[in-house]
Design a protein around this motif. Sequence first.
Motif, short mmCIF file in Angstrom:
data_model
loop_
_atom_site.label_atom_id
_atom_site.label_comp_id
_atom_site.label_asym_id
_atom_site.label_seq_id
_atom_site.Cartn_x
_atom_site.Cartn_y
_atom_site.Cartn_z
N ALA A 286 0.87 -1.11 0.07
CA ALA A 286 0.04 0.24 -0.15
C ALA A 286 0.96 1.27 -0.17
CB ALA A 286 -0.80 0.07 1.23
N GLN A 287 0.50 2.27 -0.68
CA GLN A 287 1.04 3.57 -0.61
C GLN A 287 -0.15 4.46 -0.86
OE1 GLN A 287 4.04 3.67 -3.60
NE2 GLN A 287 2.39 4.33 -5.14
N ILE A 288 0.18 5.85 -0.13
CA ILE A 288 -0.81 7.03 -0.10
C ILE A 288 -0.10 8.23 -0.50
CG2 ILE A 288 -0.27 7.20 2.30
CD1 ILE A 288 -3.30 7.85 2.52
N SER A 289 -0.58 8.98 -1.14
CA SER A 289 -0.51 10.51 -1.34
C SER A 289 -1.82 11.42 -1.27
CB SER A 289 0.22 10.76 -2.69
OG SER A 289 -0.63 10.65 -3.76
N SER A 290 -1.34 12.36 -0.84
CA SER A 290 -2.50 13.51 -0.74
C SER A 290 -3.38 13.62 -1.74
CB SER A 290 -2.01 14.98 -0.31
OG SER A 290 -1.01 15.36 -1.11
N LEU A 291 -2.90 13.73 -3.23
CA LEU A 291 -3.53 14.04 -4.31
C LEU A 291 -4.08 12.88 -4.87
CD1 LEU A 291 -2.20 17.16 -5.75
CD2 LEU A 291 -4.21 16.95 -4.42
N GLN A 292 -3.09 11.77 -5.07
CA GLN A 292 -3.50 10.33 -5.70
C GLN A 292 -4.29 9.28 -4.98
OE1 GLN A 292 1.04 10.40 -7.10
NE2 GLN A 292 0.08 8.53 -7.86
N GLY A 293 -4.29 9.78 -3.72
CA GLY A 293 -5.15 8.95 -2.86
C GLY A 293 -4.30 7.49 -2.51
N VAL A 294 -4.88 6.56 -2.42
CA VAL A 294 -4.61 5.33 -1.80
C VAL A 294 -4.19 4.46 -2.84
CG1 VAL A 294 -4.88 3.33 -0.19
CG2 VAL A 294 -5.62 5.71 0.54
N GLU A 295 -3.23 3.54 -3.10
CA GLU A 295 -3.11 2.52 -3.95
C GLU A 295 -2.89 1.25 -3.06
OE1 GLU A 295 -0.27 2.64 -7.56
OE2 GLU A 295 0.90 1.07 -6.30
#
Length: 601
Positions: A286-295
């Motif tokens: 899992a990874q997360i960024s503020s604009l791309q959201g969660v993967e």
Amino acid sequence: MYRWKGLSYGLMLASVCAIVAPLPADALDKVIFRLSTENDELRTELRNASALQTAFEDERVTAQDLFAAALSDYGRLLDALYANGFYSPTIDILIDGRQASDIPLLSVPSQISDVRVLINQGPVYRFARTDVSPLPPGTELPEDFSATERARSGAVGEALTSAIVSWRDAGYAKAKLADQSVVADHARNVLDVSMRIAPGPLVKFGNLRRTQPSAVRGSVIRRVAAIPTGMQFSPKELRDAELRLRRTGAFSSVALVEGETVAADGSMDIGVNVVDAKPRRFGFGAQISSLQGVELTSFWLHRNLFGGAERFRVEGKVSNIGSTDSGMDYSLGARLEIPAVLGPDTNGFVYSELSHMDEPTYLSDRVELGLGLSRIYSDDLTAEGGVSFVYSETSDDLGDRTFTLLTFPFSVTLDKRDNELNPGSGYYLDATTTPYVGLNGSQSGARFTGDARYYFPVVEDKSQVLAARLQLGSVVGSDLDQTLPEYLFTSGGGGSVRGQPYQSLDVDLGNGDSTGGRSFVGVSTEYRTNLSGNLAAVAFYDAGYIGESGFYDGTGNWHSGAGLGIRYNTGIGPIRFDVAGPVSGDTGNGVQFYIGIGQAF
């Protein structure tokens, strides 16, 4: 000579452990080491070899522990002195003023408060005679094993190892030491060494014989190992065969064992001991960024699907969960790899993938079916090529379109990094080319990508590292509006320019419409430094370029971002947390954050 009396060294230790009951400890400030001639480097080596010093550092300071350690130190310290070229030393180990070897086993003191190690190392000895024979042509013995060099005991062992290895490399698998003479001449302070090697017969490989059961068929094991039966014996061939078997992933351990005897025709059978790995495995990420959201990603793996060490992997991914710029993407793929289809280092594979892509510049439903070969040239160099069929239904600012392509992907990877997830030195190069032939009216062309990374340790222990990355991309042959959108390039987000919104840089078509570009340049730099324990900090700068033409011509647009990050090192790689903002370009504003596993590159 070192001093002790009474029982033999080994029997004394055994007796102490069996007879002496645990006794109370007294305060011991330190273990004192004194040399007859001051030598800080030697003192450090002796402390490192000392069981007394280790016991003190581990706070094992009961009388029983200290007495047992003192007895073992006579041999340990003597070995350390030999390793430094001192062959006439005197070793006194005093426990509260008494020689440790003179203390009766049944009269060990109940408390020990003073331990002193007094060493008269004597003179340095040098090699006089250094004879190792016979040797095969071209054999080079260690430079420090020669007349007038310091007579370190390790150099004698290294010389013997070099001689045996040279004979084995020449095909004499049973080479061994036949006779040796190592004499210290105390009158001249020299060491005379003579070793005789028995090469034995010239050996060729016999049959590969499995010595224990395995779920992998024996014929497959022999095909993957690829021992060259009938050819001259070579230790390198054995190592390569073991490595090939391990690479299949079907075994938790692999060992190739040379036969004990050589047949009359000079052949020697090789035994293969393998332990099967658990056939099934699954994982997730899992990874997360503020604009791309969660993967979210997950996979299921079978290591031996049909009994031929085949690897079957099913992988799914859902990304852009909660993204502010695009909808969610879905993909599901499967890949079957078959080892040693065209020689031991060439594997075959077939794969398929279904995907739904809801990106900022396009919407696509796609299916891909393919097959190919992968080749391992060395531990660092691999290549892969194949053919695939791609069908995609696409909707974007250029309208609704259907693409039907026959593609011929090919890639080469050279990986010289010291650590894949957290590199501290080395470099990484990857180049791909994907020519494609358009079917049913689709245009033909080719897509090229390149990825180069370099890691420079600022200090020797790699606690500070400069990392740099250059990415290149190009699409030629097909027009911009006739190129599969997945083949076009955008910039922004965690994989290219942190601090800029995901895929925010593209080609402006006017009237608010946009699409990906046919050329891409990405530049990233990082300064990584350890803080304390498992924590590390990173400062980074990223920049990206997107152009409409097939190659960089300066008519496109750049943007960049920079920020700071924290890394927490774990056994599976560092956990990454980055905070970044835009530096140049007009594609975004505000601060963004990224969380994932492993370094950004």
